[in-house]
Design a protein around this motif. Sequence first.
Motif, mmCIF file in Angstrom:
data_model
loop_
_atom_site.group_PDB
_atom_site.id
_atom_site.type_symbol
_atom_site.label_atom_id
_atom_site.label_comp_id
_atom_site.label_asym_id
_atom_site.label_seq_id
_atom_site.Cartn_x
_atom_site.Cartn_y
_atom_site.Cartn_z
ATOM 1 N N ALA A 31 0.849 -1.188 0.000
ATOM 2 C CA ALA A 31 0.000 0.000 0.000
ATOM 3 C C ALA A 31 0.886 1.240 0.000
ATOM 4 N N GLU A 32 0.281 2.392 -0.334
ATOM 5 C CA GLU A 32 1.015 3.651 -0.276
ATOM 6 C C GLU A 32 0.056 4.782 0.044
ATOM 7 N N PHE A 33 0.606 5.833 0.619
ATOM 8 C CA PHE A 33 -0.177 7.013 0.952
ATOM 9 C C PHE A 33 -0.118 8.034 -0.173
ATOM 10 N N ASP A 34 -1.229 8.734 -0.362
ATOM 11 C CA ASP A 34 -1.302 9.938 -1.183
ATOM 12 C C ASP A 34 -1.917 10.972 -0.253
ATOM 13 N N GLY A 35 -1.080 11.796 0.373
ATOM 14 C CA GLY A 35 -1.564 12.670 1.446
ATOM 15 C C GLY A 35 -1.937 11.792 2.626
ATOM 16 N N PHE A 36 -3.175 11.895 3.104
ATOM 17 C CA PHE A 36 -3.649 11.043 4.190
ATOM 18 C C PHE A 36 -4.519 9.906 3.676
ATOM 19 N N ASP A 37 -4.595 9.723 2.359
ATOM 20 C CA ASP A 37 -5.357 8.622 1.777
ATOM 21 C C ASP A 37 -4.419 7.450 1.527
#
Length: 60
Positions: A31-37
Amino acid sequence: MLWVFEEGKEPVGRSGRNLLRYLNHQDEGNAEFDGFDLYALRDIEPDEEITFDYGGWEEE
């Protein structure tokens, strides 16, 4: 508390009383974050741990 640090910006804190506290580090996470998503990079099986690269936070 989950803290996000970006060079030149004030740290941002999130309460550790949420499901994010169960995430763990792995160099090639699923998984990875995009901002807080948080987004899955592949299908994640039931009962599989959700992992991401703590060092993978890069400025765009």
